[in-house]
Design a protein around this motif. Structure first.
Motif, PDB file in Angstrom:
ATOM      1  N   GLU A  11      -5.288  -4.504  61.069  1.00 34.94           N
ATOM      2  CA  GLU A  11      -5.881  -3.450  60.246  1.00 34.94           C
ATOM      3  C   GLU A  11      -6.113  -3.987  58.841  1.00 34.94           C
ATOM      4  N   ALA A  12      -7.235  -3.608  58.250  1.00 35.67           N
ATOM      5  CA  ALA A  12      -7.585  -3.968  56.879  1.00 35.67           C
ATOM      6  C   ALA A  12      -7.961  -2.701  56.121  1.00 35.67           C
ATOM      7  N   GLU A  13      -7.487  -2.596  54.886  1.00 36.09           N
ATOM      8  CA  GLU A  13      -7.835  -1.483  54.010  1.00 36.09           C
ATOM      9  C   GLU A  13      -8.029  -2.045  52.614  1.00 36.09           C
ATOM     10  N   PHE A  14      -8.965  -1.483  51.854  1.00 44.43           N
ATOM     11  CA  PHE A  14      -9.229  -1.918  50.487  1.00 44.43           C
ATOM     12  C   PHE A  14      -9.166  -0.683  49.602  1.00 44.43           C
ATOM     13  N   TYR A  15      -8.647  -0.866  48.383  1.00 45.22           N
ATOM     14  CA  TYR A  15      -8.386   0.272  47.507  1.00 45.22           C
ATOM     15  C   TYR A  15      -9.061   0.132  46.152  1.00 45.22           C
ATOM     16  N   THR A  16      -9.256   1.280  45.528  1.00 44.86           N
ATOM     17  CA  THR A  16      -9.781   1.356  44.171  1.00 44.86           C
ATOM     18  C   THR A  16      -8.960   2.410  43.433  1.00 44.86           C
ATOM     19  N   ALA A  67     -18.170  -0.481  45.463  1.00 53.05           N
ATOM     20  CA  ALA A  67     -16.893   0.105  45.068  1.00 53.05           C
ATOM     21  C   ALA A  67     -16.194  -0.824  44.084  1.00 53.05           C
ATOM     22  N   ASP A  68     -15.343  -0.251  43.219  1.00 56.45           N
ATOM     23  CA  ASP A  68     -14.526  -1.004  42.277  1.00 56.45           C
ATOM     24  C   ASP A  68     -13.179  -1.278  42.933  1.00 56.45           C
ATOM     25  N   LEU A 120      -6.008  -7.426  43.666  1.00 56.34           N
ATOM     26  CA  LEU A 120      -7.271  -8.130  43.488  1.00 56.34           C
ATOM     27  C   LEU A 120      -7.647  -8.102  42.015  1.00 56.34           C
ATOM     28  N   LYS A 121      -8.306  -9.151  41.545  1.00 60.70           N
ATOM     29  CA  LYS A 121      -8.936  -9.070  40.230  1.00 60.70           C
ATOM     30  C   LYS A 121     -10.007  -8.007  40.398  1.00 60.70           C
ATOM     31  N   GLU A 122     -10.016  -7.041  39.494  1.00 61.04           N
ATOM     32  CA  GLU A 122     -10.968  -5.944  39.662  1.00 61.04           C
ATOM     33  C   GLU A 122     -12.385  -6.471  39.760  1.00 61.04           C
ATOM     34  N   ALA A 143      -1.331   7.399  46.160  1.00 63.01           N
ATOM     35  CA  ALA A 143      -1.848   7.647  44.822  1.00 63.01           C
ATOM     36  C   ALA A 143      -3.209   7.002  44.594  1.00 63.01           C
ATOM     37  N   GLN A 144      -3.695   6.284  45.566  1.00 65.86           N
ATOM     38  CA  GLN A 144      -4.991   5.624  45.428  1.00 65.86           C
ATOM     39  C   GLN A 144      -5.942   6.110  46.504  1.00 65.86           C
ATOM     40  N   ARG A 145      -7.209   5.744  46.370  1.00 66.43           N
ATOM     41  CA  ARG A 145      -8.227   6.179  47.315  1.00 66.43           C
ATOM     42  C   ARG A 145      -8.677   4.985  48.130  1.00 66.43           C
ATOM     43  N   ALA A 146      -8.556   5.070  49.452  1.00 65.80           N
ATOM     44  CA  ALA A 146      -8.989   3.972  50.314  1.00 65.80           C
ATOM     45  C   ALA A 146     -10.501   3.974  50.400  1.00 65.80           C
ATOM     46  N   ILE A 147     -11.075   2.803  50.329  1.00 68.52           N
ATOM     47  CA  ILE A 147     -12.516   2.668  50.439  1.00 68.52           C
ATOM     48  C   ILE A 147     -12.873   2.190  51.831  1.00 68.52           C
ATOM     49  N   VAL A 148     -12.079   1.292  52.396  1.00 66.68           N
ATOM     50  CA  VAL A 148     -12.373   0.720  53.702  1.00 66.68           C
ATOM     51  C   VAL A 148     -11.133   0.836  54.558  1.00 66.68           C
TER      52      VAL A 148
END
Length: 186
Positions: A179-184, A86-87, A130-132, A10-15
């Motif tokens: 593996e690392a992934e970050f989301y917004t 990115a947010d 994460l704190k936005e 449901a979210q979009r991966a940035i990294v």
């Protein structure tokens, strides 16, 4: 990673790699457009406190490779420089020794602390809110020694040699990311 992609559809991966890289979402169980963005497009570069030449292994979508720091807490950090700001709202990691190790971490976005706490032991990926923050650099730091003990007591494999998570190959004062992934928000 595949688990990260499924549980964050449901979210979009940035990294990060993500199993959904390149898929177009249509609401029928596929990841939304942009989820699992190709590493080359989402990360401009990485640097690390040690072994920088291997930092790309922490987001190569290959769960048999990892970036591991040199065993000194002062050098146990990695910084991802995104291709565009990115947010960010969440970070998801698969750490070496995921079932046995708890990693005390601090995460910063453009120098602002957005997470401080321990990454819990897991059966694969662990996601941290994460704190936005809007930013272009994400720095992940180990802030103390890891604690190693098996949290799950897995004994269901016929071949116990296949049960290992690599924990025995990593020093207690090292950060090791498979593996690392970050989301917004989508």
């Amino acid at each position: 990673g595949k688990f990260g992609a499924r549980h964050r559809a449901a979210q979009r991966a940035i990294v990060g790699g993500g199993a959904a890289a390149g898929k177009r979402g249509d609401g029928a169980g596929q990841a939304p457009l942009g989820f699992g963005v190709c590493n080359a497009r989402s990360i401009a570069s990485t640097i690390a406190g040690s072994r920088s030449e291997r930092a790309n292994l922490s987001y190569d979508d290959n769960e048999t490779t990892a970036w591991t720091s040199d065993g000194e807490v002062a050098n146990a950090w990695i910084e991802y420089r995104l291709a565009a700001p990115a947010d960010l709202t969440e970070a998801s990691f698969k750490f070496t020794g995921w079932r046995e190790r708890s990693y005390p971490l601090r995460i910063l976005v453009d120098g602002k602390e957005v997470f401080r706490g321990a990454a819990s032991r897991s059966l694969g990926y662990v996601t941290m809110p994460l704190k936005e923050a809007r930013g272009k650099t994400v720095r992940v730091e180990l802030v103390g020694a890891t604690e190693a003990k098996d949290a799950f007591g897995m004994t269901e494999l016929n071949e116990q040699k296949n049960a290992g998570t690599g924990s025995n190959r990593v020093a207690a004062r090292a950060l090791s990311i498979i593996e690392a992934e970050f989301y917004t928000h989508p």
